[in-house]
Design a protein around this motif. Structure first.
Motif, PDB file in Angstrom:
ATOM      1  N   HIS A   1      -0.932   5.299  -7.012  1.00  0.00           N
ATOM      2  CA  HIS A   1      -2.557   5.281  -6.735  1.00  0.00           C
ATOM      3  C   HIS A   1      -3.398   6.664  -6.948  1.00  0.00           C
TER       4      HIS A   1
ATOM      5  N   TYR B   1      -3.245  -8.363  -6.360  1.00  0.00           N
ATOM      6  CA  TYR B   1      -3.647  -7.227  -5.278  1.00  0.00           C
ATOM      7  C   TYR B   1      -4.041  -5.921  -6.120  1.00  0.00           C
TER       8      TYR B   1
ATOM      9  N   SER C   1     -12.182  -1.665  -3.267  1.00  0.00           N
ATOM     10  CA  SER C   1     -12.117  -0.468  -2.311  1.00  0.00           C
ATOM     11  C   SER C   1     -12.944   0.712  -3.312  1.00  0.00           C
ATOM     12  N   GLY C   2     -12.077   1.712  -4.133  1.00  0.00           N
ATOM     13  CA  GLY C   2     -12.497   2.508  -4.862  1.00  0.00           C
ATOM     14  C   GLY C   2     -13.626   1.955  -5.848  1.00  0.00           C
TER      15      GLY C   2
ATOM     16  N   ARG D   1      -5.299  -9.234   3.447  1.00  0.00           N
ATOM     17  CA  ARG D   1      -4.068  -8.742   4.094  1.00  0.00           C
ATOM     18  C   ARG D   1      -3.310  -9.380   4.768  1.00  0.00           C
TER      19      ARG D   1
ATOM     20  N   MET E   1     -10.268   8.500 -15.937  1.00  0.00           N
ATOM     21  CA  MET E   1     -10.914   8.089 -14.857  1.00  0.00           C
ATOM     22  C   MET E   1     -11.709   9.447 -14.407  1.00  0.00           C
TER      23      MET E   1
ATOM     24  N   ARG F   1       0.850  -1.209   0.028  1.00  0.00           N
ATOM     25  CA  ARG F   1      -0.102   0.053  -0.032  1.00  0.00           C
ATOM     26  C   ARG F   1       0.901   1.140   0.224  1.00  0.00           C
TER      27      ARG F   1
ATOM     28  N   ARG G   1      -5.460  -5.126  -8.762  1.00  0.00           N
ATOM     29  CA  ARG G   1      -7.047  -5.250  -9.435  1.00  0.00           C
ATOM     30  C   ARG G   1      -8.038  -5.421  -8.361  1.00  0.00           C
TER      31      ARG G   1
HETATM   32  C1  HEM Z   1     -11.016   7.258  -9.276  1.00  0.00           C
HETATM   33  C2  HEM Z   1     -10.620   6.194  -9.324  1.00  0.00           C
HETATM   34  C3  HEM Z   1     -10.343   5.613  -7.801  1.00  0.00           C
HETATM   35  C4  HEM Z   1     -10.700   5.945  -6.466  1.00  0.00           C
HETATM   36  C5  HEM Z   1     -11.829   6.935  -6.155  1.00  0.00           C
HETATM   37  C6  HEM Z   1     -10.076   4.914  -5.614  1.00  0.00           C
HETATM   38  C7  HEM Z   1     -10.446   4.956  -4.140  1.00  0.00           C
HETATM   39  C8  HEM Z   1      -9.715   4.194  -3.305  1.00  0.00           C
HETATM   40  C9  HEM Z   1     -10.101   4.163  -1.973  1.00  0.00           C
HETATM   41  C10 HEM Z   1     -10.781   5.318  -1.289  1.00  0.00           C
HETATM   42  C11 HEM Z   1      -9.198   3.073  -1.482  1.00  0.00           C
HETATM   43  C12 HEM Z   1      -9.077   2.975   0.075  1.00  0.00           C
HETATM   44  C13 HEM Z   1     -10.095   2.085   0.758  1.00  0.00           C
HETATM   45  C14 HEM Z   1      -9.692   1.462   1.821  1.00  0.00           C
HETATM   46  O1  HEM Z   1      -9.097   2.111   2.652  1.00  0.00           O
HETATM   47  O2  HEM Z   1      -9.756  -0.042   2.237  1.00  0.00           O
HETATM   48  C15 HEM Z   1      -8.770   2.490  -2.376  1.00  0.00           C
HETATM   49  C16 HEM Z   1      -7.819   1.208  -2.457  1.00  0.00           C
HETATM   50  C17 HEM Z   1      -7.063   0.994  -3.304  1.00  0.00           C
HETATM   51  N1  HEM Z   1      -7.038   1.088  -4.715  1.00  0.00           N
HETATM   52 FE1  HEM Z   1      -8.226   2.695  -5.547  1.00  0.00          FE
HETATM   53  N2  HEM Z   1      -9.305   4.250  -6.330  1.00  0.00           N
HETATM   54  C18 HEM Z   1      -9.258   4.452  -7.630  1.00  0.00           C
HETATM   55  C19 HEM Z   1      -8.816   3.769  -8.691  1.00  0.00           C
HETATM   56  C20 HEM Z   1      -7.693   2.681  -8.547  1.00  0.00           C
HETATM   57  C21 HEM Z   1      -7.181   2.046  -9.519  1.00  0.00           C
HETATM   58  C22 HEM Z   1      -7.327   2.656 -10.969  1.00  0.00           C
HETATM   59  C23 HEM Z   1      -6.527   1.140  -8.989  1.00  0.00           C
HETATM   60  C24 HEM Z   1      -5.757   0.057  -9.724  1.00  0.00           C
HETATM   61  C25 HEM Z   1      -5.889  -0.340 -10.835  1.00  0.00           C
HETATM   62  C26 HEM Z   1      -6.444   1.139  -7.553  1.00  0.00           C
HETATM   63  C27 HEM Z   1      -6.076   0.199  -6.821  1.00  0.00           C
HETATM   64  C28 HEM Z   1      -6.073   0.319  -5.235  1.00  0.00           C
HETATM   65  C29 HEM Z   1      -5.916  -0.539  -4.328  1.00  0.00           C
HETATM   66  C30 HEM Z   1      -4.964  -2.007  -4.821  1.00  0.00           C
HETATM   67  C31 HEM Z   1      -6.292  -0.310  -3.065  1.00  0.00           C
HETATM   68  C32 HEM Z   1      -6.203  -1.080  -1.784  1.00  0.00           C
HETATM   69  C33 HEM Z   1      -4.762  -0.238  -1.021  1.00  0.00           C
HETATM   70  C34 HEM Z   1      -4.739  -1.174   0.221  1.00  0.00           C
HETATM   71  O3  HEM Z   1      -5.475  -0.809   1.245  1.00  0.00           O
HETATM   72  O4  HEM Z   1      -3.633  -1.847   0.110  1.00  0.00           O
HETATM   73  N3  HEM Z   1      -7.542   2.098  -7.341  1.00  0.00           N
HETATM   74  N4  HEM Z   1      -8.840   3.015  -3.767  1.00  0.00           N
END
Ligand code: HEM
Length: 216
Positions: free
Chosen positions: A27, A133, A141-142, A180, A36, A20, A135
């Motif tokens: 990210h 992870y 999440s998001g 995790r 996006m 992370r 994808r």
């Molecule tokens: C506008 C687009 C996106 C938004 C609004 C967004 C939002 C978020 C948010 C709010 C989290 C945190 C959730 C939590 O704390 O559990 C998160 C986690 C994550 N997002 Fe995104 N995301 C976006 C795009 C992407 C893209 C394009 C990818 C990869 C292809 C991605 C990969 C991840 C991953 C791997 C996590 C997990 C992080 C972790 O806790 O280890 N996100 N996203």
């Protein structure tokens, strides 16, 4: 005296934390990509989303084919889970959005390169973890908010967004905690953890390249 982080420090850090933290900048960059932003602000179109989903179909095909091939591998088994598989949902969505012959829609160089990179991890389960992870944890999440936004902005009320729906995962937060914990239980040394983190960065870059191609 110069103080440098001892390798043991890295080895002690939980793999999921390193993944992370190591991809935080990537990210933020992916989130704010033109594709996006336009998609989520309602400035794109169902047609553009359909083209994008066709690209993702190739990516998930690779992810899930390799995942099933590696299911018996001790490393991959930490994450591979039928409850995550997206191919059927993508197929259902694309049938709604593009019809039964959606596979005839073209797959561009970015998705092809991404799928090839994933396919190459068949011989290296440690690197497969990074793609899994990037994808699936993103989708859980998001991705959950993205599905609702697409429905609202593009009137996709009669299907087309089941990709974001995980019927077998009613509590994504709990699932992600378990995911995790499984990663963190893998007996990796610091060099192996670093390989995973580096491949997570590659996975994010491949997503960004796909977004760039979509807005070109
Ligand atoms: C506008 C687009 C996106 C938004 C609004 C967004 C939002 C978020 C948010 C709010 C989290 C945190 C959730 C939590 O704390 O559990 C998160 C986690 C994550 N997002 Fe995104 N995301 C976006 C795009 C992407 C893209 C394009 C990818 C990869 C292809 C991605 C990969 C991840 C991953 C791997 C996590 C997990 C992080 C972790 O806790 O280890 N996100 N996203």
């Amino acid at each position: 005296m110069t103080v440098t982080a001892a390798p043991e420090t890295l080895a002690q850090d939980a793999l999921s934390t390193l993944m992370r933290e190591g991809s935080r900048a990537e990210h933020t960059s992916a989130e704010s990509s033109t594709f996006m932003s336009e998609l989520l602000e309602g400035r794109s179109s169902v047609e553009a989303y359909t083209v994008f989903l066709r690209q993702l179909a190739s990516v998930y095909d690779a992810l899930e084919t390799v995942g099933r091939d590696l299911a018996g591998d001790a490393v991959a088994a930490a994450v591979v889970d039928e409850a995550l598989m997206r191919a059927d949902a993508i197929d259902a969505d694309l049938r709604v959005l593009a019809g039964d012959s959606w596979r005839d829609l073209p797959v561009g160089p970015a998705a092809t390169a991404y799928a090839e990179r994933i396919a190459a991890t068949r011989d290296d389960a440690v690197l497969y973890l990074a793609h899994h992870y990037t994808r699936y944890l993103g989708d859980l999440s998001g991705g959950q908010a993205i599905g609702r936004i697409l429905q609202r902005e593009y009137g996709l009320v009669e299907g087309g967004v089941s990709f974001y729906d995980f019927p077998e995962i009613p509590k994504p937060k709990l699932f992600k905690d378990g995911y995790r914990a499984n990663l963190d239980a893998l007996p990796f040394d610091s060099a192996t953890k670093q390989r995973v983190v580096d491949e997570v960065k590659v996975a994010f870059a491949l997503n960004e390249a796909l977004f760039a191609e979509m807005s070109a």
